[in-house]
Design a protein around this motif. Structure first.
Motif, PDB file in Angstrom:
ATOM      1  N   PHE A 118       8.517   6.104  -3.571  1.00  0.00           N
ATOM      2  CA  PHE A 118       8.634   7.510  -3.959  1.00  0.00           C
ATOM      3  C   PHE A 118      10.014   7.827  -4.520  1.00  0.00           C
ATOM      4  CE2 PHE A 118       9.265  12.054  -2.616  1.00  0.00           C
ATOM      5  CZ  PHE A 118       8.309  12.610  -3.458  1.00  0.00           C
ATOM      6  N   THR A 119      11.058   7.332  -3.888  1.00  0.00           N
ATOM      7  CA  THR A 119      12.419   7.609  -4.338  1.00  0.00           C
ATOM      8  C   THR A 119      12.852   6.594  -5.383  1.00  0.00           C
ATOM      9  OG1 THR A 119      13.366   6.294  -2.551  1.00  0.00           O
ATOM     10  CG2 THR A 119      13.062   8.643  -2.127  1.00  0.00           C
ATOM     11  N   THR A 120      13.910   6.922  -6.119  1.00  0.00           N
ATOM     12  CA  THR A 120      14.306   6.025  -7.192  1.00  0.00           C
ATOM     13  C   THR A 120      15.777   6.138  -7.540  1.00  0.00           C
ATOM     14  OG1 THR A 120      13.966   5.471  -9.510  1.00  0.00           O
ATOM     15  CG2 THR A 120      13.419   7.718  -8.869  1.00  0.00           C
ATOM     16  N   VAL A 121      16.515   5.104  -7.246  1.00  0.00           N
ATOM     17  CA  VAL A 121      17.910   5.072  -7.668  1.00  0.00           C
ATOM     18  C   VAL A 121      18.022   4.590  -9.115  1.00  0.00           C
ATOM     19  CG1 VAL A 121      18.520   2.736  -6.881  1.00  0.00           C
ATOM     20  CG2 VAL A 121      20.242   4.529  -6.878  1.00  0.00           C
ATOM     21  N   SER A 122      17.058   3.813  -9.563  1.00  0.00           N
ATOM     22  CA  SER A 122      17.121   3.301 -10.933  1.00  0.00           C
ATOM     23  C   SER A 122      16.931   4.423 -11.953  1.00  0.00           C
ATOM     24  CB  SER A 122      16.106   2.179 -11.148  1.00  0.00           C
ATOM     25  OG  SER A 122      14.804   2.631 -10.843  1.00  0.00           O
ATOM     26  N   LEU A 171      15.626  14.253  -9.025  1.00  0.00           N
ATOM     27  CA  LEU A 171      16.368  14.901  -7.947  1.00  0.00           C
ATOM     28  C   LEU A 171      15.415  15.327  -6.829  1.00  0.00           C
ATOM     29  CD1 LEU A 171      19.035  16.054  -6.829  1.00  0.00           C
ATOM     30  CD2 LEU A 171      18.544  18.153  -8.100  1.00  0.00           C
ATOM     31  N   ALA A 172      14.298  15.914  -7.193  1.00  0.00           N
ATOM     32  CA  ALA A 172      13.326  16.379  -6.195  1.00  0.00           C
ATOM     33  C   ALA A 172      12.793  15.226  -5.351  1.00  0.00           C
ATOM     34  CB  ALA A 172      12.172  17.117  -6.875  1.00  0.00           C
ATOM     35  N   VAL A 173      12.372  14.132  -5.988  1.00  0.00           N
ATOM     36  CA  VAL A 173      11.809  13.035  -5.196  1.00  0.00           C
ATOM     37  C   VAL A 173      12.866  12.390  -4.318  1.00  0.00           C
ATOM     38  CG1 VAL A 173       9.888  12.568  -6.767  1.00  0.00           C
ATOM     39  CG2 VAL A 173      11.993  11.256  -7.017  1.00  0.00           C
ATOM     40  N   ASN A 174      14.093  12.277  -4.816  1.00  0.00           N
ATOM     41  CA  ASN A 174      15.130  11.663  -3.999  1.00  0.00           C
ATOM     42  C   ASN A 174      15.504  12.537  -2.803  1.00  0.00           C
ATOM     43  OD1 ASN A 174      15.261   9.265  -5.413  1.00  0.00           O
ATOM     44  ND2 ASN A 174      16.821  10.005  -6.818  1.00  0.00           N
ATOM     45  N   VAL A 177       0.843  -1.203   0.000  1.00  0.00           N
ATOM     46  CA  VAL A 177       0.000   0.000   0.000  1.00  0.00           C
ATOM     47  C   VAL A 177       0.877   1.251   0.000  1.00  0.00           C
ATOM     48  CG1 VAL A 177      -1.654   1.342   1.361  1.00  0.00           C
ATOM     49  CG2 VAL A 177      -2.016  -1.109   1.016  1.00  0.00           C
ATOM     50  N   GLY A 178       1.876   1.276   0.879  1.00  0.00           N
ATOM     51  CA  GLY A 178       2.793   2.409   0.911  1.00  0.00           C
ATOM     52  C   GLY A 178       3.517   2.590  -0.413  1.00  0.00           C
ATOM     53  N   GLY A 179       3.961   1.490  -1.012  1.00  0.00           N
ATOM     54  CA  GLY A 179       4.675   1.556  -2.293  1.00  0.00           C
ATOM     55  C   GLY A 179       3.800   2.083  -3.415  1.00  0.00           C
ATOM     56  N   ALA A 180       2.545   1.678  -3.423  1.00  0.00           N
ATOM     57  CA  ALA A 180       1.629   2.160  -4.464  1.00  0.00           C
ATOM     58  C   ALA A 180       1.421   3.670  -4.341  1.00  0.00           C
ATOM     59  CB  ALA A 180       0.288   1.434  -4.357  1.00  0.00           C
ATOM     60  N   ILE A 181       1.226   4.140  -3.133  1.00  0.00           N
ATOM     61  CA  ILE A 181       1.032   5.574  -2.914  1.00  0.00           C
ATOM     62  C   ILE A 181       2.315   6.332  -3.251  1.00  0.00           C
ATOM     63  CG2 ILE A 181       0.583   7.345  -1.155  1.00  0.00           C
ATOM     64  CD1 ILE A 181      -1.206   5.172   0.238  1.00  0.00           C
ATOM     65  N   GLY A 182       3.448   5.808  -2.808  1.00  0.00           N
ATOM     66  CA  GLY A 182       4.729   6.455  -3.081  1.00  0.00           C
ATOM     67  C   GLY A 182       5.035   6.527  -4.565  1.00  0.00           C
ATOM     68  N   GLY A 183       4.750   5.462  -5.294  1.00  0.00           N
ATOM     69  CA  GLY A 183       4.990   5.459  -6.737  1.00  0.00           C
ATOM     70  C   GLY A 183       4.134   6.481  -7.464  1.00  0.00           C
ATOM     71  N   MET A 184       2.878   6.585  -7.062  1.00  0.00           N
ATOM     72  CA  MET A 184       1.999   7.586  -7.687  1.00  0.00           C
ATOM     73  C   MET A 184       2.465   8.998  -7.359  1.00  0.00           C
ATOM     74  SD  MET A 184      -1.804   5.884  -7.366  1.00  0.00           S
ATOM     75  CE  MET A 184      -1.713   5.594  -5.599  1.00  0.00           C
ATOM     76  N   ALA A 185       2.902   9.208  -6.126  1.00  0.00           N
ATOM     77  CA  ALA A 185       3.395  10.529  -5.728  1.00  0.00           C
ATOM     78  C   ALA A 185       4.659  10.885  -6.503  1.00  0.00           C
ATOM     79  CB  ALA A 185       3.662  10.559  -4.230  1.00  0.00           C
ATOM     80  N   VAL A 189       9.667   1.907   4.233  1.00  0.00           N
ATOM     81  CA  VAL A 189       9.945   0.882   3.227  1.00  0.00           C
ATOM     82  C   VAL A 189       9.010   1.018   2.027  1.00  0.00           C
ATOM     83  CG1 VAL A 189      10.076  -1.608   2.788  1.00  0.00           C
ATOM     84  CG2 VAL A 189      10.826  -0.695   5.001  1.00  0.00           C
ATOM     85  N   GLY A 190       7.721   1.124   2.281  1.00  0.00           N
ATOM     86  CA  GLY A 190       6.745   1.187   1.198  1.00  0.00           C
ATOM     87  C   GLY A 190       6.653   2.542   0.541  1.00  0.00           C
ATOM     88  N   LEU A 191       6.141   3.538   1.266  1.00  0.00           N
ATOM     89  CA  LEU A 191       5.894   4.857   0.699  1.00  0.00           C
ATOM     90  C   LEU A 191       7.172   5.508   0.163  1.00  0.00           C
ATOM     91  CD1 LEU A 191       3.428   7.135   0.732  1.00  0.00           C
ATOM     92  CD2 LEU A 191       5.075   8.209   2.233  1.00  0.00           C
ATOM     93  N   LEU A 192       8.186   5.635   1.006  1.00  0.00           N
ATOM     94  CA  LEU A 192       9.414   6.296   0.554  1.00  0.00           C
ATOM     95  C   LEU A 192      10.222   5.426  -0.398  1.00  0.00           C
ATOM     96  CD1 LEU A 192      10.453   8.146   3.820  1.00  0.00           C
ATOM     97  CD2 LEU A 192       9.313   9.063   1.784  1.00  0.00           C
TER      98      LEU A 192
END
Length: 129
Positions: free
Chosen positions: A82-86, A42-45, A13-21, A76-79
């Motif tokens: 939300f963040t992305t090293v890839s 850069l902003a999301v990270n 659930v956290g991951g889904a919300i974080g990805g959309m954000a 773990v989920g939301l952030l």
């Protein structure tokens, strides 16, 4: 807390919300600042690092690292969603391969340096420093 169904659900659930954000923030940054530099990533990270520092400081008790439902869902989920090293890595490589080595290097230095600073500021805001 083990990775039972409840834990997996909190992370999902956290991951889904974080990805959309992440998509929303990235699109807003590109609209406002342009797409010549990966401003959205850069902003999301940086926002994610700031939030993680605050969460870690807020949820840490007696020097015990945070665990449990709130940590799983938010950190773990939301952030994590939300963040992305890839995307950071791919966009940096794209800058390099297109002959924009200066921008690629600036992206690396800015992301890493300001990411650590944002994490520290978040921890300070949460009372951890």
């Amino acid at each position: 807390m083990g990775m039972g169904l409840a834990s997996i659900t909190l992370v999902a659930v956290g991951g889904a919300i974080g990805g959309m954000a992440r998509v929303g923030v990235s699109q807003l940054a590109a609209r406002w600042l342009g797409s010549a530099f990966p401003w959205g990533t850069l902003a999301v990270n940086l926002l994610g690092a700031l939030a993680l520092g605050w969460l870690a400081a807020t949820l840490t008790t007696d020097s015990v690292a945070p665990t449990g439902g709130p940590w799983l869902m938010l950190a773990v989920g939301l952030l994590g969603g939300f963040t992305t090293v890839s995307s950071f890595s791919l966009q940096t490589l794209g800058l390099w391969e297109s002959g924009q080595g200066g921008k690629a290097l600036a992206n690396i230095i800015t992301t890493v340096t300001l990411g650590v600073v944002a994490l520290a500021v978040g921890a300070w805001l949460g009372g951890g420093l």
